[in-house]
Design an enzyme around this catalytic site. Sequence first.
Site, PDB file in Angstrom:
ATOM      1  N   ASP A 194     -16.541 -75.916  21.833  1.00  0.00           N
ATOM      2  CA  ASP A 194     -15.324 -75.909  21.026  1.00  0.00           C
ATOM      3  C   ASP A 194     -14.945 -77.344  20.705  1.00  0.00           C
ATOM      4  OD1 ASP A 194     -15.485 -73.223  21.472  1.00  0.00           O
ATOM      5  OD2 ASP A 194     -13.532 -73.018  22.436  1.00  0.00           O
TER       6      ASP A 194
ATOM      7  N   ASP B 143     -11.366 -61.159  16.973  1.00  0.00           N
ATOM      8  CA  ASP B 143     -10.630 -61.717  18.103  1.00  0.00           C
ATOM      9  C   ASP B 143      -9.397 -60.846  18.327  1.00  0.00           C
ATOM     10  OD1 ASP B 143     -12.492 -63.841  17.908  1.00  0.00           O
ATOM     11  OD2 ASP B 143     -11.218 -64.827  16.429  1.00  0.00           O
TER      12      ASP B 143
END
Length: 241
Positions: A8, A129
Amino acid sequence: MEIIPAIDIKDGRCVRLYQGDFAQMTIYADDPVAVARHWEAQGAGRLHLVDLDGARTGRPQNVDVILAITQAVQIPVQLGGGLRREADVEAALALGVERVIIGTAAIVEIELVARLLNRFGEQIVIGIDARNGLVATDGWTVTSTVKATALAEQMAGLGARRIIYTDISRDGALSGPNFTALAELISPTGPAIIASGGIASLEHVRRLAQLGVEGAIIGKALYVGSVKLPEAIAIAQTTTV
């Protein structure tokens, strides 16, 4: 089952968020390229990159870092975060990214997603998500009224071949994947499912492999050392459904 380390990226650095909260961020490395090379050397066959700045702003931000990673490793890379325009998807693929993950656009731009799937096929992965079963968008800052299972069915109908499912409440929390939600998404005739969020142990890896998911994205557990990548890969390759 494929084990996919997550990198990330925020402000050019390798970080992890807790449950998607930008206020609860840990910096793990200043050089994401070195991290990518490390996971490749450890046996990774693919990397999962997330442009966190892009996810929040809606446009790719860490382009230079992403390009540097694709040039530094020999393994394929998939990228998510802020890819909500056709031109940005084209640009991402031009960086050497093999797969592009479409999340927010799957909710707000159905026609765009249909066009992308028709044009790029398996290079497009749908990112779902979810928070309490409902799809979250815009870098997880907005929770919709759309159920994850309904969105998965809709995307399958458009021709999506692969879905990454992330349970936000588990992400970065090392509390275990949401096995029940994942089981609801797996279908012999539906898209392949890649699990993300909450993986904290080799037992979690084994259970996911037994469940029948195609891949498992592991982030925090690799960075804090509760899961060793070579061991996870060995279990994923030897465990059967």
